[in-house]
Write a protein that holds these residues in place. Sequence first.
Motif, short mmCIF file in Angstrom:
data_model
loop_
_atom_site.label_atom_id
_atom_site.label_comp_id
_atom_site.label_asym_id
_atom_site.label_seq_id
_atom_site.Cartn_x
_atom_site.Cartn_y
_atom_site.Cartn_z
N ASN A 33 0.82 -1.21 0.00
CA ASN A 33 0.00 0.00 0.00
C ASN A 33 0.86 1.25 0.00
OD1 ASN A 33 -2.62 -1.26 0.11
ND2 ASN A 33 -2.14 -1.82 2.22
N MET A 34 2.04 1.14 0.59
CA MET A 34 3.04 2.19 0.54
C MET A 34 4.42 1.54 0.60
SD MET A 34 2.06 1.53 3.66
CE MET A 34 0.55 2.43 3.36
N SER A 35 5.46 2.35 0.76
CA SER A 35 6.82 1.80 0.76
C SER A 35 7.05 0.94 1.99
CB SER A 35 7.84 2.94 0.74
OG SER A 35 7.82 3.64 1.98
N LYS A 36 8.03 0.07 1.90
CA LYS A 36 8.42 -0.76 3.05
C LYS A 36 8.83 0.12 4.23
CE LYS A 36 12.12 -3.99 4.31
NZ LYS A 36 13.23 -4.81 3.75
N LYS A 37 9.49 1.23 3.97
CA LYS A 37 9.93 2.13 5.03
C LYS A 37 8.75 2.67 5.83
CE LYS A 37 12.42 6.49 5.82
NZ LYS A 37 13.15 7.61 5.16
N ASP A 38 7.72 3.15 5.13
CA ASP A 38 6.55 3.69 5.82
C ASP A 38 5.76 2.57 6.50
OD1 ASP A 38 6.96 6.39 5.28
OD2 ASP A 38 5.93 6.28 3.35
N ALA A 39 5.63 1.42 5.83
CA ALA A 39 4.93 0.29 6.43
C ALA A 39 5.59 -0.13 7.74
CB ALA A 39 4.90 -0.89 5.45
N THR A 40 6.91 -0.15 7.74
CA THR A 40 7.66 -0.55 8.93
C THR A 40 7.42 0.41 10.08
OG1 THR A 40 9.37 -1.59 7.57
CG2 THR A 40 9.98 -0.99 9.83
N LYS A 41 7.44 1.70 9.79
CA LYS A 41 7.22 2.70 10.84
C LYS A 41 5.81 2.57 11.41
CE LYS A 41 8.37 7.47 11.93
NZ LYS A 41 8.91 8.75 11.43
N ASN A 42 4.84 2.28 10.55
CA ASN A 42 3.46 2.12 11.02
C ASN A 42 3.32 0.91 11.94
OD1 ASN A 42 2.73 4.36 9.53
ND2 ASN A 42 2.00 3.17 7.77
N ILE A 43 3.94 -0.20 11.56
CA ILE A 43 3.88 -1.39 12.42
C ILE A 43 4.54 -1.11 13.77
CG2 ILE A 43 4.58 -3.80 12.69
CD1 ILE A 43 4.64 -3.94 9.58
N ALA A 44 5.70 -0.48 13.73
CA ALA A 44 6.42 -0.17 14.97
C ALA A 44 5.58 0.74 15.87
CB ALA A 44 7.75 0.49 14.65
N TYR A 45 4.86 1.67 15.27
CA TYR A 45 4.00 2.58 16.05
C TYR A 45 2.86 1.81 16.71
CZ TYR A 45 1.04 6.68 17.02
OH TYR A 45 0.27 7.64 17.63
#
Length: 309
Positions: A33-45
């Motif tokens: 849905n978006m980049s791996k970088k943004d996806a990772t930050k969302n999961i971490a949040y």
Amino acid sequence: MFTDPGIDDSIAIMYALLHPGIKLVGIVSSYGNMSKKDATKNIAYLLHLAGKTDIPLIGGATRPLSGKIPKYYPEIHGEEGLGPISPPDYIKGDLLNFSQVFDIIEKHPDLTIVDVGRSTSLATAIVLSSEQIGKIKQFHIMGGAFLTPGNVTEYAEANFYGDPIAVNLFLANYKNITIVPLNATNKGIITKEIAQYIVQNANNQLVSILQPIIDYYIDAYKKLVPGIQGAPLHDVVTLFLLMNPGMGSSISRDVNIERDDKSRGQSIADFRPKSQPSKNNINIYMDLNYSKFVEDFIQVMIGRNIGKK
């Protein structure tokens, strides 16, 4: 859980973290849905809000097996994937090496893999160690649209469109696969009123962000589907049917995903009356018990003990 949050992926992660019958032992973050970088930050949040930062966060794929640059969908999920919410700067989302997937498989012999994103990371795991992936008890995959319109093209659902090569590699080599396509997930609609009720009655920090992200998601869907009263939570439906397999109707058929440019991502199965069940125990959910889905979603998100399934 293999995922690419994204609003509905994020709500599915919330559901998995809050469900008393689910033990989430690892999350693989990938593009989608978006980049791996943004996806990772969302999961971490989300893990931070839930107080579950001990759950392994593993780095997955950055693009499909074709090597093409992926298309993202900020008009649906927002620029960073959580609608109007941007995770604070102190959330970094440090990733573990992909080999951690195989360590988790070894530690948990009764494991289910749930893939609600592009299937590239799952296919990569197969290429790296098909023997270990073969130890998995069952797979639940959100993807596809059978005899029904797609949501990214007239033929295709977004996950299967994103990497049809990966999906076919997986389907051709493994058994005990449940596919949860748009046929079922499009019916899992949650309204702003339902979200408001959950937020008013829940007592956990994780659910505190539900209202703004669901409002954003619903407003985006109203532009895509005139007259819709809410938005379908595709990935939550996938988890709901994992935990409540009798709350939908399914059919067993072998499946192939089109790779040709014009029909890319189209889900193909033989639904003729005399066609045979899947040789690999592939089951496709074609319907959903909507009232039971809504009831379960509210109970899980509020935090009521619904018991281990």
